[in-house]
Scaffold this motif. Structure first.
Motif, mmCIF file in Angstrom:
data_model
loop_
_atom_site.group_PDB
_atom_site.id
_atom_site.type_symbol
_atom_site.label_atom_id
_atom_site.label_comp_id
_atom_site.label_asym_id
_atom_site.label_seq_id
_atom_site.Cartn_x
_atom_site.Cartn_y
_atom_site.Cartn_z
ATOM 1 N N GLN A 155 0.861 -1.187 0.000
ATOM 2 C CA GLN A 155 0.000 0.000 0.000
ATOM 3 C C GLN A 155 0.892 1.229 0.000
ATOM 4 O O GLN A 155 1.841 1.306 0.767
ATOM 5 C CB GLN A 155 -0.860 -0.005 1.262
ATOM 6 C CG GLN A 155 -1.810 1.171 1.380
ATOM 7 C CD GLN A 155 -2.418 1.276 2.772
ATOM 8 O OE1 GLN A 155 -1.706 1.288 3.758
ATOM 9 N NE2 GLN A 155 -3.740 1.351 2.840
ATOM 10 N N LEU A 156 0.586 2.173 -0.855
ATOM 11 C CA LEU A 156 1.386 3.381 -0.847
ATOM 12 C C LEU A 156 0.520 4.590 -1.145
ATOM 13 O O LEU A 156 -0.618 4.477 -1.604
ATOM 14 C CB LEU A 156 2.521 3.280 -1.869
ATOM 15 C CG LEU A 156 2.162 2.879 -3.288
ATOM 16 C CD1 LEU A 156 2.353 4.056 -4.210
ATOM 17 C CD2 LEU A 156 3.047 1.727 -3.739
ATOM 18 N N LYS A 157 1.073 5.736 -0.818
ATOM 19 C CA LYS A 157 0.332 6.967 -1.041
ATOM 20 C C LYS A 157 1.251 7.924 -1.763
ATOM 21 O O LYS A 157 2.346 8.201 -1.295
ATOM 22 C CB LYS A 157 -0.112 7.543 0.296
ATOM 23 C CG LYS A 157 -1.168 8.601 0.176
ATOM 24 C CD LYS A 157 -1.961 8.727 1.456
ATOM 25 C CE LYS A 157 -3.442 8.572 1.208
ATOM 26 N NZ LYS A 157 -4.228 8.573 2.438
ATOM 27 N N HIS A 164 2.550 11.484 -3.219
ATOM 28 C CA HIS A 164 2.592 12.890 -2.843
ATOM 29 C C HIS A 164 1.422 13.662 -3.448
ATOM 30 O O HIS A 164 1.191 13.622 -4.644
ATOM 31 C CB HIS A 164 3.914 13.446 -3.379
ATOM 32 C CG HIS A 164 4.278 14.772 -2.800
ATOM 33 N ND1 HIS A 164 4.420 14.983 -1.449
ATOM 34 C CD2 HIS A 164 4.551 15.935 -3.394
ATOM 35 C CE1 HIS A 164 4.762 16.233 -1.245
ATOM 36 N NE2 HIS A 164 4.842 16.848 -2.413
ATOM 37 N N ILE A 218 7.435 8.454 -10.506
ATOM 38 C CA ILE A 218 7.330 9.862 -10.897
ATOM 39 C C ILE A 218 5.913 10.083 -11.406
ATOM 40 O O ILE A 218 5.341 9.215 -12.081
ATOM 41 C CB ILE A 218 8.391 10.257 -11.956
ATOM 42 C CG1 ILE A 218 8.306 11.756 -12.247
ATOM 43 C CG2 ILE A 218 8.261 9.437 -13.235
ATOM 44 C CD1 ILE A 218 9.534 12.287 -12.992
ATOM 45 N N PRO A 263 18.735 5.652 -5.324
ATOM 46 C CA PRO A 263 20.051 6.159 -4.956
ATOM 47 C C PRO A 263 20.247 6.253 -3.448
ATOM 48 O O PRO A 263 21.190 6.860 -2.995
ATOM 49 C CB PRO A 263 20.022 7.557 -5.562
ATOM 50 C CG PRO A 263 18.597 7.957 -5.423
ATOM 51 C CD PRO A 263 17.756 6.707 -5.504
ATOM 52 N N LEU A 264 19.377 5.638 -2.664
ATOM 53 C CA LEU A 264 19.344 5.971 -1.246
ATOM 54 C C LEU A 264 19.858 4.883 -0.319
ATOM 55 O O LEU A 264 19.881 5.067 0.887
ATOM 56 C CB LEU A 264 17.907 6.306 -0.849
ATOM 57 C CG LEU A 264 17.365 7.537 -1.556
ATOM 58 C CD1 LEU A 264 15.927 7.749 -1.173
ATOM 59 C CD2 LEU A 264 18.197 8.756 -1.212
ATOM 60 N N VAL A 321 16.023 3.729 11.060
ATOM 61 C CA VAL A 321 15.325 3.847 9.786
ATOM 62 C C VAL A 321 14.779 2.497 9.340
ATOM 63 O O VAL A 321 15.486 1.488 9.356
ATOM 64 C CB VAL A 321 16.270 4.400 8.698
ATOM 65 C CG1 VAL A 321 15.573 4.372 7.350
ATOM 66 C CG2 VAL A 321 16.719 5.808 9.043
ATOM 67 N N GLY A 322 13.496 2.475 8.998
ATOM 68 C CA GLY A 322 12.898 1.242 8.526
ATOM 69 C C GLY A 322 12.668 1.265 7.028
ATOM 70 O O GLY A 322 12.821 0.268 6.347
ATOM 71 N N ASP A 323 12.328 2.403 6.534
ATOM 72 C CA ASP A 323 11.798 2.507 5.182
ATOM 73 C C ASP A 323 12.085 3.878 4.623
ATOM 74 O O ASP A 323 12.375 4.802 5.357
ATOM 75 C CB ASP A 323 10.266 2.407 5.257
ATOM 76 C CG ASP A 323 9.774 1.147 4.617
ATOM 77 O OD1 ASP A 323 10.401 0.713 3.637
ATOM 78 O OD2 ASP A 323 8.766 0.612 5.104
ATOM 79 N N HIS A 324 11.899 4.006 3.325
ATOM 80 C CA HIS A 324 11.850 5.363 2.796
ATOM 81 C C HIS A 324 10.933 5.407 1.598
ATOM 82 O O HIS A 324 10.643 4.391 0.980
ATOM 83 C CB HIS A 324 13.244 5.875 2.425
ATOM 84 C CG HIS A 324 13.875 5.156 1.273
ATOM 85 N ND1 HIS A 324 14.818 4.184 1.450
ATOM 86 C CD2 HIS A 324 13.696 5.272 -0.053
ATOM 87 C CE1 HIS A 324 15.190 3.716 0.263
ATOM 88 N NE2 HIS A 324 14.516 4.367 -0.667
ATOM 89 N N SER A 325 10.451 6.578 1.320
ATOM 90 C CA SER A 325 9.671 6.741 0.103
ATOM 91 C C SER A 325 10.252 7.938 -0.631
ATOM 92 O O SER A 325 10.639 8.925 -0.028
ATOM 93 C CB SER A 325 8.207 6.980 0.428
ATOM 94 O OG SER A 325 8.008 8.306 0.822
ATOM 95 N N LEU A 326 10.313 7.792 -1.898
ATOM 96 C CA LEU A 326 10.918 8.831 -2.728
ATOM 97 C C LEU A 326 10.041 8.983 -3.942
ATOM 98 O O LEU A 326 9.674 8.015 -4.572
ATOM 99 C CB LEU A 326 12.328 8.390 -3.150
ATOM 100 C CG LEU A 326 12.995 9.209 -4.255
ATOM 101 C CD1 LEU A 326 13.172 10.650 -3.819
ATOM 102 C CD2 LEU A 326 14.346 8.604 -4.620
ATOM 103 N N GLU A 327 9.669 10.205 -4.236
ATOM 104 C CA GLU A 327 8.809 10.382 -5.390
ATOM 105 C C GLU A 327 9.141 11.680 -6.080
ATOM 106 O O GLU A 327 9.353 12.703 -5.436
ATOM 107 C CB GLU A 327 7.356 10.404 -4.938
ATOM 108 C CG GLU A 327 6.392 10.361 -6.098
ATOM 109 C CD GLU A 327 5.020 10.847 -5.675
ATOM 110 O OE1 GLU A 327 4.681 10.723 -4.481
ATOM 111 O OE2 GLU A 327 4.313 11.382 -6.537
ATOM 112 N N PHE A 328 9.184 11.604 -7.380
ATOM 113 C CA PHE A 328 9.391 12.801 -8.170
ATOM 114 C C PHE A 328 8.072 13.190 -8.796
ATOM 115 O O PHE A 328 7.214 12.352 -9.043
ATOM 116 C CB PHE A 328 10.432 12.534 -9.258
ATOM 117 C CG PHE A 328 11.820 12.382 -8.706
ATOM 118 C CD1 PHE A 328 12.705 13.441 -8.724
ATOM 119 C CD2 PHE A 328 12.227 11.198 -8.142
ATOM 120 C CE1 PHE A 328 13.979 13.325 -8.184
ATOM 121 C CE2 PHE A 328 13.504 11.058 -7.596
ATOM 122 C CZ PHE A 328 14.375 12.120 -7.628
#
Lengths: 139, 139
Positions: free
Chosen positions: B70-72, B74, B93, B108-109, B124-131
DNA sequence: TGCTATTCGCAATTTAATTGCATTAAAGAG
DNA sequence: CTCTTTAATGCAATTAAATTGCGAATAGCA
Protein backbone atom coordinates in the motif's frame (compact mmCIF):
# COMPACT_ATOMS: atom_id res chain seq x y z
CA UNK A 1 4.23 36.93 12.95
CA UNK A 2 7.11 37.97 10.78
CA UNK A 3 6.94 41.38 9.15
CA UNK A 4 7.88 39.93 5.76
CA UNK A 5 4.94 37.55 5.93
CA UNK A 6 2.60 40.36 6.84
CA UNK A 7 3.88 42.32 3.86
CA UNK A 8 3.39 39.42 1.49
CA UNK A 9 -0.18 38.88 2.62
CA UNK A 10 -0.90 42.57 2.14
CA UNK A 11 0.84 42.60 -1.23
CA UNK A 12 -1.30 39.72 -2.44
CA UNK A 13 -4.43 41.76 -1.77
CA UNK A 14 -5.54 39.40 1.00
CA UNK A 15 -6.52 40.70 4.39
CA UNK A 16 -4.79 40.40 7.74
CA UNK A 17 -7.63 39.01 9.75
CA UNK A 18 -7.61 37.92 13.36
CA UNK A 19 -7.83 34.25 12.42
CA UNK A 20 -5.30 34.47 9.62
CA UNK A 21 -2.73 36.04 11.90
CA UNK A 22 -3.31 33.33 14.48
CA UNK A 23 -2.91 30.56 11.92
CA UNK A 24 0.35 32.05 10.68
CA UNK A 25 1.64 32.50 14.22
CA UNK A 26 1.07 28.86 15.06
CA UNK A 27 2.64 27.67 11.81
CA UNK A 28 5.66 29.88 12.45
CA UNK A 29 6.19 28.40 15.87
CA UNK A 30 5.79 24.78 14.75
CA UNK A 31 8.82 22.54 14.53
CA UNK A 32 7.26 20.22 11.97
CA UNK A 33 4.45 20.46 9.43
CA UNK A 34 1.01 20.59 11.05
CA UNK A 35 -2.23 18.98 10.03
CA UNK A 36 -5.40 21.11 10.09
CA UNK A 37 -6.55 19.15 13.14
CA UNK A 38 -3.33 19.81 15.02
CA UNK A 39 -3.54 23.44 14.08
CA UNK A 40 -7.06 23.57 15.44
CA UNK A 41 -5.96 22.03 18.74
CA UNK A 42 -3.06 24.46 19.08
CA UNK A 43 -5.34 27.41 18.37
CA UNK A 44 -7.79 26.21 21.00
CA UNK A 45 -4.95 26.11 23.49
CA UNK A 46 -4.14 29.70 22.64
CA UNK A 47 -7.78 30.64 23.20
CA UNK A 48 -8.29 31.61 19.57
CA UNK A 49 -11.92 31.14 18.59
CA UNK A 50 -11.91 29.74 15.07
CA UNK A 51 -13.95 27.38 12.99
CA UNK A 52 -12.11 24.40 11.45
CA UNK A 53 -13.38 25.44 8.04
CA UNK A 54 -11.66 28.78 8.45
CA UNK A 55 -8.38 26.96 9.05
CA UNK A 56 -8.79 25.09 5.79
CA UNK A 57 -9.60 28.27 3.92
CA UNK A 58 -6.70 30.16 5.41
CA UNK A 59 -4.27 27.38 4.61
CA UNK A 60 -5.57 27.33 1.09
CA UNK A 61 -5.19 31.10 0.80
CA UNK A 62 -1.68 31.10 2.26
CA UNK A 63 -0.70 28.28 -0.04
CA UNK A 64 -2.05 30.09 -3.08
CA UNK A 65 0.17 33.10 -2.41
CA UNK A 66 3.15 30.85 -1.84
CA UNK A 67 3.69 31.46 1.86
CA UNK A 68 2.77 27.97 2.95
CA UNK A 69 3.69 24.58 1.58
CA UNK A 70 1.19 21.72 1.56
CA UNK A 71 2.58 18.24 1.88
CA UNK A 72 1.43 14.74 2.56
CA UNK A 73 3.52 12.27 4.49
CA UNK A 74 3.80 8.65 3.49
CA UNK A 75 0.91 6.52 4.78
CA UNK A 76 -0.86 9.44 6.40
CA UNK A 77 -4.34 10.30 5.28
CA UNK A 78 -4.26 14.03 5.80
CA UNK A 79 -2.40 17.02 4.50
CA UNK A 80 0.17 18.92 6.53
CA UNK A 81 1.25 22.52 6.18
CA UNK A 82 4.39 24.48 6.96
CA UNK A 83 5.65 28.01 6.38
CA UNK A 84 8.01 28.09 3.41
CA UNK A 85 10.08 30.85 4.99
CA UNK A 86 13.33 29.44 6.28
CA UNK A 87 12.48 25.86 5.36
CA UNK A 88 13.51 26.01 1.78
CA UNK A 89 14.13 22.41 0.80
CA UNK A 90 14.21 19.60 3.27
CA UNK A 91 12.71 16.22 4.04
CA UNK A 92 11.25 14.37 6.98
CA UNK A 93 11.47 11.22 8.98
CA UNK A 94 8.40 9.92 10.72
CA UNK A 95 8.14 7.44 13.58
CA UNK A 96 6.11 4.37 12.64
CA UNK A 97 5.10 3.94 16.23
CA UNK A 98 4.18 7.34 17.70
CA UNK A 99 4.01 9.46 14.56
CA UNK A 100 6.71 11.89 15.68
CA UNK A 101 8.13 13.88 12.80
CA UNK A 102 11.64 15.28 12.53
CA UNK A 103 13.35 17.30 9.84
CA UNK A 104 16.29 16.01 7.84
CA UNK A 105 18.98 18.50 7.03
CA UNK A 106 20.40 16.96 3.93
CA UNK A 107 19.03 16.36 0.48
CA UNK A 108 21.06 13.95 -1.57
CA UNK A 109 19.00 14.24 -4.70
CA UNK A 110 19.94 17.46 -6.36
CA UNK A 111 22.19 15.72 -8.84
CA UNK A 112 19.67 13.12 -9.77
CA UNK A 113 17.23 15.10 -11.85
CA UNK A 114 19.06 14.86 -15.14
CA UNK A 115 19.35 11.11 -14.82
CA UNK A 116 15.65 10.75 -14.17
CA UNK A 117 14.66 13.04 -17.00
CA UNK A 118 16.72 10.90 -19.33
CA UNK A 119 15.19 7.72 -17.99
CA UNK A 120 11.55 8.77 -18.04
CA UNK A 121 11.35 11.66 -20.52
CA UNK A 122 9.42 13.55 -17.86
CA UNK A 123 10.46 17.07 -16.97
CA UNK A 124 11.13 16.90 -13.27
CA UNK A 125 9.63 19.68 -11.19
CA UNK A 126 9.83 18.45 -7.67
CA UNK A 127 10.60 15.55 -5.46
CA UNK A 128 9.56 14.30 -2.10
CA UNK A 129 11.66 12.07 0.05
CA UNK A 130 10.65 10.67 3.35
CA UNK A 131 12.09 8.16 5.72
CA UNK A 132 10.16 6.27 8.34
CA UNK A 133 11.38 4.27 11.25
CA UNK A 134 11.38 4.39 15.02
CA UNK A 135 12.21 7.45 17.05
CA UNK A 136 14.50 7.28 20.08
CA UNK A 137 11.64 6.86 22.55
CA UNK A 138 9.89 4.13 20.58
CA UNK A 139 12.88 1.94 19.87
CA UNK B 1 -2.76 -15.16 -11.53
CA UNK B 2 0.67 -16.43 -10.65
CA UNK B 3 0.91 -19.86 -9.08
CA UNK B 4 3.21 -18.54 -6.35
CA UNK B 5 0.61 -15.96 -5.36
CA UNK B 6 -2.09 -18.59 -5.25
CA UNK B 7 0.13 -20.68 -2.99
CA UNK B 8 0.80 -17.82 -0.64
CA UNK B 9 -2.87 -17.01 -0.28
CA UNK B 10 -3.62 -20.66 0.49
CA UNK B 11 -0.68 -20.87 2.91
CA UNK B 12 -1.97 -17.86 4.81
CA UNK B 13 -5.25 -19.64 5.47
CA UNK B 14 -7.17 -17.19 3.32
CA UNK B 15 -9.51 -18.38 0.61
CA UNK B 16 -9.21 -18.13 -3.12
CA UNK B 17 -12.50 -16.48 -3.89
CA UNK B 18 -13.84 -15.33 -7.22
CA UNK B 19 -13.41 -11.68 -6.33
CA UNK B 20 -10.00 -12.11 -4.73
CA UNK B 21 -8.65 -13.82 -7.84
CA UNK B 22 -10.01 -11.03 -10.00
CA UNK B 23 -8.44 -8.33 -7.83
CA UNK B 24 -5.06 -10.07 -7.97
CA UNK B 25 -5.32 -10.55 -11.72
CA UNK B 26 -5.92 -6.85 -12.28
CA UNK B 27 -3.11 -5.84 -9.95
CA UNK B 28 -0.75 -8.23 -11.69
CA UNK B 29 -1.50 -6.72 -15.05
CA UNK B 30 -1.16 -3.10 -13.88
CA UNK B 31 1.86 -1.08 -14.91
CA UNK B 32 1.60 1.28 -11.95
CA UNK B 33 0.01 1.19 -8.51
CA UNK B 34 -3.79 1.33 -8.65
CA UNK B 35 -6.26 3.15 -6.45
CA UNK B 36 -9.33 1.24 -5.25
CA UNK B 37 -11.45 3.34 -7.60
CA UNK B 38 -9.27 2.51 -10.60
CA UNK B 39 -9.36 -1.13 -9.62
CA UNK B 40 -13.14 -0.99 -9.49
CA UNK B 41 -13.32 0.53 -12.97
CA UNK B 42 -10.96 -2.08 -14.40
CA UNK B 43 -12.97 -4.89 -12.82
CA UNK B 44 -16.18 -3.46 -14.28
CA UNK B 45 -14.54 -3.50 -17.68
CA UNK B 46 -13.72 -7.18 -17.19
CA UNK B 47 -17.37 -7.85 -16.26
CA UNK B 48 -16.47 -8.85 -12.72
CA UNK B 49 -19.37 -8.17 -10.39
CA UNK B 50 -17.88 -6.82 -7.18
CA UNK B 51 -18.76 -4.36 -4.48
CA UNK B 52 -16.26 -1.55 -3.82
CA UNK B 53 -16.15 -2.58 -0.17
CA UNK B 54 -14.97 -6.01 -1.21
CA UNK B 55 -12.08 -4.42 -3.07
CA UNK B 56 -11.04 -2.57 0.07
CA UNK B 57 -11.28 -5.73 2.14
CA UNK B 58 -9.33 -7.79 -0.35
CA UNK B 59 -6.60 -5.20 -0.61
CA UNK B 60 -6.39 -5.13 3.14
CA UNK B 61 -6.18 -8.93 3.30
CA UNK B 62 -3.55 -9.14 0.56
CA UNK B 63 -1.55 -6.45 2.27
CA UNK B 64 -1.71 -8.22 5.61
CA UNK B 65 -0.16 -11.35 4.15
CA UNK B 66 2.51 -9.33 2.43
CA UNK B 67 1.49 -9.88 -1.18
CA UNK B 68 0.47 -6.32 -1.85
CA UNK B 69 2.07 -3.02 -0.99
CA UNK B 70 0.00 0.00 0.00
CA UNK B 71 1.39 3.38 -0.85
CA UNK B 72 0.33 6.97 -1.04
CA UNK B 73 1.68 9.33 -3.64
CA UNK B 74 2.59 12.89 -2.84
CA UNK B 75 -0.38 15.25 -3.04
CA UNK B 76 -2.87 12.48 -3.77
CA UNK B 77 -5.68 11.85 -1.35
CA UNK B 78 -6.10 8.15 -1.83
CA UNK B 79 -4.10 4.99 -1.33
CA UNK B 80 -2.65 2.97 -4.19
CA UNK B 81 -1.79 -0.71 -4.25
CA UNK B 82 0.63 -2.87 -6.19
CA UNK B 83 1.78 -6.49 -6.12
CA UNK B 84 5.09 -6.79 -4.32
CA UNK B 85 6.16 -9.67 -6.57
CA UNK B 86 8.75 -8.48 -9.04
CA UNK B 87 8.58 -4.88 -7.86
CA UNK B 88 10.94 -5.17 -4.96
CA UNK B 89 12.11 -1.65 -4.32
CA UNK B 90 11.43 1.21 -6.65
CA UNK B 91 10.00 4.69 -6.77
CA UNK B 92 7.65 6.69 -8.95
CA UNK B 93 7.33 9.86 -10.90
CA UNK B 94 3.92 11.44 -11.31
CA UNK B 95 2.76 13.98 -13.87
CA UNK B 96 1.52 17.18 -12.24
CA UNK B 97 -0.80 17.77 -15.16
CA UNK B 98 -2.48 14.49 -16.08
CA UNK B 99 -1.57 12.31 -13.11
CA UNK B 100 0.26 9.71 -15.18
CA UNK B 101 2.55 7.56 -13.07
CA UNK B 102 5.76 5.87 -14.19
CA UNK B 103 8.23 3.67 -12.36
CA UNK B 104 11.79 4.68 -11.69
CA UNK B 105 14.37 1.96 -11.99
CA UNK B 106 17.02 3.33 -9.71
CA UNK B 107 17.18 3.97 -6.00
CA UNK B 108 20.05 6.16 -4.96
CA UNK B 109 19.34 5.97 -1.25
CA UNK B 110 20.60 2.65 -0.02
CA UNK B 111 23.79 4.15 1.33
CA UNK B 112 22.07 6.94 3.15
CA UNK B 113 20.49 5.15 6.06
CA UNK B 114 23.48 5.20 8.36
CA UNK B 115 23.92 8.92 7.87
CA UNK B 116 20.30 9.60 8.71
CA UNK B 117 20.33 7.37 11.75
CA UNK B 118 23.30 9.30 13.06
CA UNK B 119 21.62 12.63 12.35
CA UNK B 120 18.23 11.87 13.86
CA UNK B 121 18.80 8.95 16.27
CA UNK B 122 15.83 7.28 14.62
CA UNK B 123 16.16 3.69 13.47
CA UNK B 124 15.32 3.85 9.79
CA UNK B 125 12.90 1.24 8.53
CA UNK B 126 11.80 2.51 5.18
CA UNK B 127 11.85 5.36 2.80
CA UNK B 128 9.67 6.74 0.10
CA UNK B 129 10.92 8.83 -2.73
CA UNK B 130 8.81 10.38 -5.39
CA UNK B 131 9.39 12.80 -8.17
CA UNK B 132 6.77 14.87 -9.86
CA UNK B 133 6.91 16.83 -13.04
CA UNK B 134 5.42 16.79 -16.51
CA UNK B 135 5.13 13.71 -18.67
CA UNK B 136 6.05 13.75 -22.36
CA UNK B 137 2.49 14.47 -23.50
CA UNK B 138 1.89 17.30 -21.03
CA UNK B 139 5.10 19.22 -21.59
C1' DT C 1 -17.56 57.07 9.90
C1' DG C 2 -19.44 54.50 6.21
C1' DC C 3 -18.88 51.50 2.06
C1' DT C 4 -17.67 47.16 -0.17
C1' DA C 5 -15.30 43.08 -1.13
C1' DT C 6 -13.17 39.66 1.57
C1' DT C 7 -13.52 36.53 5.17
C1' DC C 8 -15.98 34.07 8.72
C1' DG C 9 -18.99 30.69 10.94
C1' DC C 10 -22.37 27.36 10.59
C1' DA C 11 -24.70 23.77 8.04
C1' DA C 12 -24.63 20.73 4.49
C1' DT C 13 -22.11 18.03 1.08
C1' DT C 14 -18.40 15.24 -1.06
C1' DT C 15 -15.11 11.55 -1.20
C1' DA C 16 -12.17 7.83 0.60
C1' DA C 17 -12.32 4.46 3.73
C1' DT C 18 -14.35 1.57 7.55
C1' DT C 19 -17.77 -1.11 10.19
C1' DG C 20 -22.11 -4.04 11.27
C1' DC C 21 -24.72 -7.64 9.98
C1' DA C 22 -27.29 -11.05 7.54
C1' DT C 23 -26.29 -14.03 3.51
C1' DT C 24 -23.21 -16.67 0.46
C1' DA C 25 -19.71 -19.74 -0.70
C1' DA C 26 -14.77 -21.82 -0.22
C1' DA C 27 -12.67 -25.83 1.16
C1' DG C 28 -11.77 -29.63 4.25
C1' DA C 29 -14.14 -33.87 6.50
C1' DG C 30 -16.63 -37.77 5.89
C1' DC D 1 -20.39 -35.70 -3.82
C1' DT D 2 -22.65 -33.73 0.23
C1' DC D 3 -22.29 -31.61 4.71
C1' DT D 4 -20.44 -28.33 7.80
C1' DT D 5 -17.77 -24.56 9.38
C1' DT D 6 -16.08 -20.24 9.00
C1' DA D 7 -14.11 -16.80 5.94
C1' DA D 8 -15.77 -13.65 2.66
C1' DT D 9 -19.35 -10.96 0.38
C1' DG D 10 -22.89 -7.36 -0.50
C1' DC D 11 -25.57 -3.77 1.11
C1' DA D 12 -26.46 -0.07 4.30
C1' DA D 13 -24.76 2.91 7.48
C1' DT D 14 -20.93 5.35 9.52
C1' DT D 15 -16.47 7.89 10.07
C1' DA D 16 -13.16 11.37 8.96
C1' DA D 17 -10.89 14.80 6.00
C1' DA D 18 -11.85 18.23 3.07
C1' DT D 19 -14.96 21.31 0.34
C1' DT D 20 -18.93 24.29 -0.78
C1' DG D 21 -23.08 27.55 -0.13
C1' DC D 22 -24.74 31.33 2.02
C1' DG D 23 -25.99 34.96 5.16
C1' DA D 24 -23.46 37.72 8.69
C1' DA D 25 -19.31 40.00 10.17
C1' DT D 26 -15.21 42.72 9.43
C1' DA D 27 -10.70 44.48 7.30
C1' DG D 28 -9.15 48.08 4.66
C1' DC D 29 -9.80 52.25 2.55
C1' DA D 30 -12.19 56.65 0.89
Amino acid sequence: MKASVKDEIRASGKRLTRTRKAVVAVLESAKYPLSPAELYALLQRRKVAIDPVTIYRNLSALKSIGLVRQLKLHQEDQFRYEMKEGREHHHHIRCKSCGKIADLLLCPLKKLTAMIERETRFVVGDHSLEFSGWCPRCQ
